[in-house]
Enzyme design. Structure first.
Site, PDB file in Angstrom:
ATOM      1  N   HIS A 169     -17.455 -38.022  -9.491  1.00  0.00           N
ATOM      2  CA  HIS A 169     -17.747 -38.263 -10.910  1.00  0.00           C
ATOM      3  C   HIS A 169     -18.668 -37.179 -11.456  1.00  0.00           C
ATOM      4  O   HIS A 169     -19.588 -36.725 -10.768  1.00  0.00           O
ATOM      5  CB  HIS A 169     -18.414 -39.634 -11.079  1.00  0.00           C
ATOM      6  CG  HIS A 169     -18.569 -40.060 -12.501  1.00  0.00           C
ATOM      7  ND1 HIS A 169     -17.491 -40.274 -13.345  1.00  0.00           N
ATOM      8  CD2 HIS A 169     -19.673 -40.306 -13.261  1.00  0.00           C
ATOM      9  CE1 HIS A 169     -17.933 -40.630 -14.546  1.00  0.00           C
ATOM     10  NE2 HIS A 169     -19.246 -40.654 -14.509  1.00  0.00           N
ATOM     11  N   CYS A 193     -13.512 -38.427 -16.508  1.00  0.00           N
ATOM     12  CA  CYS A 193     -14.784 -37.689 -16.481  1.00  0.00           C
ATOM     13  C   CYS A 193     -14.582 -36.178 -16.492  1.00  0.00           C
ATOM     14  O   CYS A 193     -15.148 -35.470 -17.337  1.00  0.00           O
ATOM     15  CB  CYS A 193     -15.624 -38.128 -15.287  1.00  0.00           C
ATOM     16  SG  CYS A 193     -14.929 -37.758 -13.665  1.00  0.00           S
ATOM     17  N   HIS A 229     -21.001 -38.615 -20.539  1.00  0.00           N
ATOM     18  CA  HIS A 229     -19.893 -38.672 -19.569  1.00  0.00           C
ATOM     19  C   HIS A 229     -18.856 -39.697 -20.017  1.00  0.00           C
ATOM     20  O   HIS A 229     -19.118 -40.552 -20.870  1.00  0.00           O
ATOM     21  CB  HIS A 229     -20.417 -39.014 -18.170  1.00  0.00           C
ATOM     22  CG  HIS A 229     -20.817 -40.460 -18.009  1.00  0.00           C
ATOM     23  ND1 HIS A 229     -20.598 -41.176 -16.849  1.00  0.00           N
ATOM     24  CD2 HIS A 229     -21.435 -41.338 -18.855  1.00  0.00           C
ATOM     25  CE1 HIS A 229     -21.050 -42.411 -16.988  1.00  0.00           C
ATOM     26  NE2 HIS A 229     -21.557 -42.530 -18.192  1.00  0.00           N
TER      27      HIS A 229
END
Length: 341
Positions: free
Chosen positions: A305, A257, A317
């Site tokens: 994240h 990420c 993402h």
């Protein structure tokens, strides 16, 4: 002599009773019996949970790895300085060689020996100059050599400390890596317990859920309202759609990420820190209602994240192991914060 009586054979009624008792015992479950296998849906939920649990250690690993790279650069620099100081010391020692030989021929005690035996070398040099027992040239050379010795000792100590820190960081990186691998290995074992048909069914269910939630990893070009550097970053991110998530990766064939966010903004000339936590700490915070395309979104917390806002309530993402870079609704995960590079 006594007589031996043969025991009576068991009656039919007794045999029947024993048989029923044996059958009853055989029906009692034992600990060795295998537990029922989890359903496909249960396996899917367990696998998703394991993948999610791996994201935290992944970012911790990324942070430790960045620290390791920094320490390695510092170690290399310290070793270069140490080598230069050693060379300078060796050259001074060679210059003192002829001076020592001259004193030997004249019968005097080598002043360098006296210097190293003296409890106060500076005091010895001053007295030696005053008494004329060593030339100004010798005193200057010996002082220079003494100074280089001190520098050399300091460089050695500095290099040793940095090497120790590097070794500790490598150990920590291995621990974080092992933690991630353990989660992924457990997830693979669960997936391997399914048949090919069950895995196909699970994949189909995932695709149905993604479609219902508005998630897509299909190739696309950014056509939103972003401009300038933000558009450049989003253009790059969209070009990565469909590429696989891979923990610890920063491209070009796969990303985690923070690796995707960092690589996207790097193409726009903006250098971001490596990890989710560092990006969060460094960025200028904006409210959810004030987000603009290109802003960094953080889900769950400030260190687990992140992704990039693309506009219209959606984000891009790199999700988790087993999935590809995708477009998702911002609220598909618990929103935590947003920042602007």
């Amino acid at each position: 002599m006594g007589t031996h009586r043969r025991p009576k054979p068991p009656s039919r009624a007794r045999i029947a009773t024993l048989g029923v008792a044996a059958g009853a015992v055989s029906l009692i479950p034992t600990q060795s019996q295998a537990a029922p296998k989890p359903t496909v849906d249960e396996v899917r939920k367990q696998v998703e949970k394991l993948y999610e649990e791996a994201t935290g250690p992944t970012e911790e690993y990324n942070g430790v790895l960045e620290k390791q790279k920094k320490l390695q650069r510092e170690v290399d620099s310290a070793q270069d300085r140490l080598a230069r100081k050693q060379q300078e010391f060796n050259e001074l020692r060679e210059q003192l060689g002829p001076l020592a030989a001259e004193q030997y021929r004249s019968g005097a005690i080598d002043s360098s020996v006296q210097l190293f035996l003296s409890s106060d070398p500076d005091d010895f040099l001053e007295r030696a100059e005053v008494l004329g027992r060593t030339s100004a040239r010798q005193a200057e050379a010996l002082r220079a050599m003494q100074g280089k010795q001190r520098e050399l000792a300091q460089e050695r100590a500095d290099a040793t400390e940095r090497l120790k820190a590097l070794a500790e960081t490598r150990t920590k990186a291995k621990e974080k890596k092992d933690a991630v691998q353990a989660k992924l290995t457990e997830a693979r074992k669960l997936l391997n317990s399914l048949t090919a048909a069950q895995r196909a069914s699970m994949q189909a269910a995932q695709e149905r859920d993604d479609a219902a939630a508005g998630v897509s990893d299909s190739a696309a070009s950014y056509n939103g309202p972003a401009s300038g550097r933000a558009k450049t970053a989003l253009d790059f991110a969209y070009a990565q759609l469909g590429k696989p998530y891979e923990w610890g990766s920063t491209g070009p064939n796969s990303y985690d990420c923070s690796g995707l966010v960092g690589a996207s903004w790097r193409t726009a000339g903006v250098s971001l820190p490596r990890t989710v936590k560092e990006m969060y700490d460094a960025g200028r915070k904006v409210s959810k209602s004030d987000m603009q395309p290109g802003d960094i979104i953080y889900w769950y917390n400030d260190s687990q994240h992140n992704g990039m806002y693309v506009g219209n309530g959606k984000a891009i993402h790199a999700p988790r192991t087993g999935k590809n870079i995708e477009i998702v609704p911002v609220d598909s995960m618990p929103f935590f914060a947003a920042s602007r590079p």
